[in-house]
Write a protein that holds these residues in place. Structure first.
Motif: not given
Length: 720
Positions: A523-530, A547-552, A663-667, A669-671
């Motif tokens: 459950s790490a979001n895209v912003d924390e991964s970035l 939620i790995g490619a979804i922003s907070k 992660s499910y790709h959704a965004e 700017y996914s890193p």
């Protein structure tokens, strides 16, 4: 009414290398299309093999089995008296092409190879396929012996041609070709092609559908024509969710649209259209002048009329009911989050043949969002069961541990969640009563099987082991420890949670008298991964992460939406809580907070992420853009510090992306380091050349800001 034609397109939930299942779904779609009166059926891209075979496309077996499946289709009763456009890889003169194979009554009419490849972002088609570069040219393809034995054909046309029936003409585009500046449909339409098929493997991304629809509307608005869009649907074995939404567009208007998110394996969309409407739409002087000088396409003729002619007999449409045109359905981003990842989770669960999901539920908004998405999945399963979907019911019975002949039907989402979803609050002495209560209340609200445990004994054992070996005992910063001690003690807790999660995921079905194991959710979001704001190999290390490619920012909107849509008032507490990792001791003067720890806000991270990936900005160009965007409330020096801090933290934590949970790709700017965001993981993290240039400009440029620094946060908005 002149020439009425019923056409069909479809969304299929294909699975890479599942030749048996893919065949059944293709035949079922053809059967449904014929049942609805269609004489033309279009399927998704590479539907025989599945779109996501990746390097398996380079194996001879993949092409061989595709021909074997096509042979079954050619001989099938379903494929009689209908023109079918089917996707598969074909090796022509020792070159592998991504192809459409058009068949009719046991014969191959045309093999049309893809000419423009998708080769950025998540796509790597040029790794496996070669584009057909001989535009408006065709040549002979000698078919395999297994096909010759079925069709009697030795060779068939291969290349850029069109199919001419008795009453109309059909041209083919493949996915990316619609998105290119010089799309094939333009020249085909000027040469008299009236029906365009587009077979796609287009994945879901937040806010993406609109572009797809507008391109089809624009193409047929100015050109005239019938556009049939077919798409893959579901999780075919990787991070992507193909979102279906098959549709039919006529002269710039959407006349039929399928669902964008569905648990159905086969969805067929049909429409009955008058081909004379196309001819009327095209009766303009400017179009006629261009068409008169257009280059010709070779026409493959077939003695068949899509309008149903048999001799002098014409299909009777006297009882045809003309329905009003539907409005195009777009989901809001928060609805897309509720549906897309939920459908992906269902496909992953049923195809992995595991018994459910397990998540460390921290009481924070990220694990909350992941849990609510699982609950959304349970709601979709319950709805499908209530509607009598036999495939969903059969899968649910197996996953829930019921016998195949059981009469169990998962019509209550909370009851089904209790069977297949396990949540666990892993508390330590640094955890607060508030997060423990939120986790328990959420678990109760969604029905998950909840465990509440305290892991201080584990943490203490590891800490004591280190002290025994080294003779020194690390302390938290609030107790006088150094930064290194403080970070190490936080990471002990985070990594032990991952170990405990996998232990419980493997054994909880056994504890409850069942067989098998559970998949662990991250459950790490895209912003924390970035930003790299997580511990490597902590509880963000899991089997999959929805939620790995979804922003907070989007997750908060989703939680606010789910609070009302799913009747979960407990979610208000999560929205109001300050995000915190709870890895450091709470004192009267200190409570750990994520945004303070990161040195930047989540909204800022979303802006940085979009500029870095979508706008392709390095440190210097990001700085110049943000001076323009934020210059009214931040000085150039302040913008410079923010940009430098982001790039420093991004660079020094980039190595974490190599171990990121799928992660499910959704965004955009996914890193994700696996395929989508190909970058080094060892950087010169202080960027000396770039940062020096930024510092020099920041010192030289005038300060246009008029706000106090404390007011700036409210002015930073996420780019669209």
């Amino acid at each position: 009414m002149g020439h009425l034609i019923t056409v069909a397109t479809c969304s299929l939930n294909q699975w890479a290398l599942d030749f048996e299942g893919n065949l059944h779904r293709i035949l079922e779609s053809i059967r449904i299309a014929k049942e609805k009166g269609a004489t033309l059926r279009v399927g998704p891209e590479l539907e025989i093999t599945g779109y996501g075979c990746m390097d398996h496309f380079l194996e001879g077996d993949t092409c061989l089995h595709a021909w074997e499946v096509l042979g079954v289709i050619l001989q099938s009763e379903e494929a009689r008296d209908i023109v079918c456009d089917i996707g598969m890889p074909v090796m022509h003169k020792n070159v592998i092409y991504n192809c459409r194979v058009v068949i009719h009554n046991g014969k191959i009419l045309l093999i049309r190879p893809k000419m423009w490849m998708a080769n950025d972002g998540n796509y790597r088609e040029l790794r496996w396929f070669t584009p057909w570069m001989k535009h408006r040219q065709h040549e002979d393809h000698y078919v395999p012996r297994i096909i010759h034995a079925i069709t009697g054909q030795t060779k068939v046309p291969f290349g850029d041609a069109v199919v001419s029936t008795i009453d109309t003409c059909i041209g083919i585009e493949l996915c990316e070709e619609l998105f290119t500046p010089a799309s094939p449909h333009i020249l085909m339409g000027l040469d008299g092609v009236e029906i365009f098929t587009n077979s796609s493997g287009s994945h879901h991304e937040l806010r993406k559908l609109y572009r797809r629809v507008e391109l089809m509307k624009e193409a047929t608005m100015k050109l005239g024509g019938i556009y049939l869009y077919a798409n893959q649907q579901g999780c075919d074995g990787d991070r992507l969710y193909y979102d279906g939404c098959a549709m039919i567009v006529v002269n710039g208007r959407v006349v039929a649209q399928g669902s964008q998110f569905s648990l159905q394996d086969v969805e067929v969309v049909t429409a009955t259209v008058d081909i004379e409407d196309i001819r009327s739409h095209r009766a303009t002087s400017s179009r006629s002048n261009q068409a008169a000088g257009a280059e010709r396409y070779h026409r493959i003729e077939v003695d068949f009329a899509l309008s149903g002619m048999k001799g002098d007999e014409i299909k009777d449409f006297s009882e045809l009911v003309v329905a009003p045109l539907p409005e195009v359905r777009y989901h809001r981003p928060e609805e897309e989050i509720a549906l897309g990842p939920a459908c992906w989770l269902w496909d992953y669960l049923r195809r992995s043949r595991t018994q459910g999901y397990f998540i460390p539920l921290s009481g924070g908004i990220d694990s909350c969002a992941t849990s609510v998405i699982v609950y959304s999945m349970c709601r979709l399963v319950a709805e499908a069961a209530r509607n009598g979907d036999e495939h969903v019911i059969a899968d649910a019975r197996r996953i829930a541990g019921e016998a195949p002949d059981s009469d169990y039907t998962p019509t209550d989402p909370r009851e089904f969640a209790n069977r297949i979803f396990h949540t666990c609050y892993m508390g330590t002495e640094n955890s607060s009563p508030e997060t423990r209560k939120r986790a328990k209340d959420l678990a109760h609200a969604i029905g998950s099987y909840h465990i509440d445990l305290n892991m201080d004994a584990l943490v203490t054992a590891v800490r004591d082991l280190f002290a025994y070996v080294t003779g020194v005992k690390p302390k938290f910063k609030v107790h006088g420890g150094s930064g290194a001690e403080n970070l190490a003690l936080q990471n002990i807790q985070a990594r032990l949670r991952m170990v405990v999660a996998y232990l419980f995921a493997q054994l909880m079905p056994w504890v409850r008298g069942r067989q098998g194991g559970l998949l662990v959710l991250g459950s790490a979001n895209v912003d924390e991964s970035l930003r790299g704001y997580f511990t490597k190999y902590d509880c963000s290390s899991a089997d999959i992460n929805p939620i790995g490619a979804i922003s907070k920012t989007d997750l908060k909107k989703f939680i606010a939406y789910a609070r009302g849509a799913f009747e979960l008032p407990v979610l208000t507490e999560f929205l109001e809580a300050v995000p915190t990792a709870e890895l450091e001791p709470i004192t009267d003067s200190y409570v750990q907070a994520d945004e303070v720890d990161m040195g930047m806000t989540y909204d800022e991270l979303s802006v940085f992420g979009r500029l870095r990936k979508v706008e392709k900005c390095g440190p210097w160009s990001m700085f110049t853009k943000l001076v323009h965007e934020w210059g009214s409330f931040l000085s150039p020096q302040q913008v410079a510090e923010k940009v430098k801090h982001f790039f420093f933290e991004y660079a020094r934590n980039r190595h974490k992306m190599t171990t990121l949970t799928p992660s499910y790709h959704a965004e955009q700017y996914s890193p994700d380091d696996n395929r989508f965001d190909l970058r080094p993981f060892l950087y010169p993290s202080r960027f000396p050349w770039q940062f020096k240039k930024i510092d020099e400009a920041a010192a030289r440029w005038p300060d246009r800001s008029s706000l106090k620094p404390s007011d700036a946060k409210d002015k930073i908005s996420v780019l669209p």
